[in-house]
Design a protein around this motif. Structure first.
Motif, PDB file in Angstrom:
ATOM      1  N   THR A 110       0.234  12.095  -8.960  1.00  0.00           N
ATOM      2  CA  THR A 110      -0.668  10.955  -8.779  1.00  0.00           C
ATOM      3  C   THR A 110       0.138   9.665  -8.798  1.00  0.00           C
ATOM      4  OG1 THR A 110      -1.087  10.816 -11.166  1.00  0.00           O
ATOM      5  CG2 THR A 110      -2.617  12.140  -9.844  1.00  0.00           C
ATOM      6  N   ASP A 122       1.300   5.248   0.724  1.00  0.00           N
ATOM      7  CA  ASP A 122       0.730   6.379   1.470  1.00  0.00           C
ATOM      8  C   ASP A 122       0.873   7.644   0.620  1.00  0.00           C
ATOM      9  OD1 ASP A 122      -0.119   8.296   3.206  1.00  0.00           O
ATOM     10  OD2 ASP A 122       1.373   7.877   4.769  1.00  0.00           O
ATOM     11  N   THR A 123      -0.236   8.186   0.137  1.00  0.00           N
ATOM     12  CA  THR A 123      -0.212   9.351  -0.751  1.00  0.00           C
ATOM     13  C   THR A 123      -0.714  10.624  -0.063  1.00  0.00           C
ATOM     14  OG1 THR A 123      -2.424   8.807  -1.574  1.00  0.00           O
ATOM     15  CG2 THR A 123      -0.543   7.875  -2.771  1.00  0.00           C
ATOM     16  N   THR A 124      -0.867  10.599   1.259  1.00  0.00           N
ATOM     17  CA  THR A 124      -1.495  11.732   1.959  1.00  0.00           C
ATOM     18  C   THR A 124      -0.661  13.008   1.885  1.00  0.00           C
ATOM     19  OG1 THR A 124      -0.509  10.938   4.018  1.00  0.00           O
ATOM     20  CG2 THR A 124      -2.774  10.250   3.550  1.00  0.00           C
ATOM     21  N   ASN A 125       0.661  12.897   1.809  1.00  0.00           N
ATOM     22  CA  ASN A 125       1.503  14.087   1.831  1.00  0.00           C
ATOM     23  C   ASN A 125       2.053  14.463   0.464  1.00  0.00           C
ATOM     24  OD1 ASN A 125       1.287  14.418   4.667  1.00  0.00           O
ATOM     25  ND2 ASN A 125       2.854  12.814   4.964  1.00  0.00           N
ATOM     26  N   GLU A 145      -2.497   3.211  -5.942  1.00  0.00           N
ATOM     27  CA  GLU A 145      -2.713   2.932  -4.517  1.00  0.00           C
ATOM     28  C   GLU A 145      -1.796   1.832  -3.991  1.00  0.00           C
ATOM     29  OE1 GLU A 145      -6.788   2.096  -3.888  1.00  0.00           O
ATOM     30  OE2 GLU A 145      -7.475   4.145  -4.334  1.00  0.00           O
ATOM     31  N   GLN A 175       0.842  -1.196   0.000  1.00  0.00           N
ATOM     32  CA  GLN A 175       0.000   0.000   0.000  1.00  0.00           C
ATOM     33  C   GLN A 175       0.884   1.254   0.000  1.00  0.00           C
ATOM     34  OE1 GLN A 175      -3.365   0.123  -0.222  1.00  0.00           O
ATOM     35  NE2 GLN A 175      -3.373  -2.117  -0.424  1.00  0.00           N
TER      36      GLN A 175
END
Length: 224
Positions: free
Chosen positions: A214, A205-208, A217, A203
């Motif tokens: 882009t 982590d794309t939060t920051n 996921e 997985q």
């Protein structure tokens, strides 16, 4: 019964390791004969390769003469021990009547696509100038024969496509539980080297991440 001991390398003289191995084989062969069984108990000489050539070059003699004289001497020592080898079936791997068949077998494997060339990292003995199997390198990274520090080299090598028979070879190990130690079976399994591989999804982590970047996921990784 077929009793086969490992063929010795004709290095010049027997040592106690030879005496132990061949005394055990001889005891087994004699026990079967005493039970009235027919026993095939041959002897031969692992006499083909660089070690013989290197030993001869060190002494300034012809490799064939050196090897055959050692065979004659070691045969006399084995006779002196009273071992019951069937000398009528003696062979030496340096003789054309033997290695002609190993060459024939190699050519048949090559025709079938089971022998091929490729580059690979190998264990190189700088003294004997030959490639070593992993089992021939000790825990200190030295050659089991020459004692030299082993080097890693990328060389073009001949390979046998053992993977084509991996399933059959592994299945054959299942019938060896009786009489074969688990450690030996595990070594054979590792030597066969079959790998199913794995597919792992991580997985991400794309939060920051910046808004204009882009990413998927998950990141999938494949191993062999």
């Amino acid at each position: 019964r077929y009793v086969l001991c490992m063929f010795p390398y004709p290095s010049g003289s027997l040592h106690l390791g030879h005496v132990r191995v061949y005394a055990l084989g001889d005891t087994l062969a004699r026990a079967h004969r005493m039970r009235g069984e027919g026993v095939l108990f041959p002897m031969g000489w692992d006499a083909f390769g660089l070690p013989a050539e290197n030993a001869a070059n060190e002494r300034g003699v012809d490799p064939r003469e050196w090897t055959l004289s050692n065979i004659a001497h070691m045969r006399s020592q084995l006779d002196a021990l009273g071992l019951s080898f069937d000398w009528d079936r003696e062979l030496a791997t340096c003789e054309a009547e033997y290695f002609a068949w190993t060459q024939w077998l190699f050519l048949e494997l090559h025709k079938a696509g089971l022998a091929y060339q490729g580059e690979a990292m190998v264990n190189w003995d700088p003294v004997d100038k030959t490639v070593l199997a992993n089992e021939q390198v000790d825990s200190q990274g030295r050659s089991w024969r020459s004692g030299a520090l082993v080097e890693q080299r990328m060389l073009t090598q001949w390979f046998f496509r053992i993977t084509a028979f991996a399933d059959d070879l592994l299945a054959g190990l299942d019938g060896l539980e009786e009489g074969w130690p688990p450690t030996v079976r595990a070594l054979q399994q590792g030597w066969i080297g079959k790998s199913e591989g794995a597919r792992v999804a991580f997985q991400i982590d794309t939060t920051n991440l910046p808004a204009d970047v882009t990413l998927p996921e998950t990141l999938e990784v494949f191993t062999t």
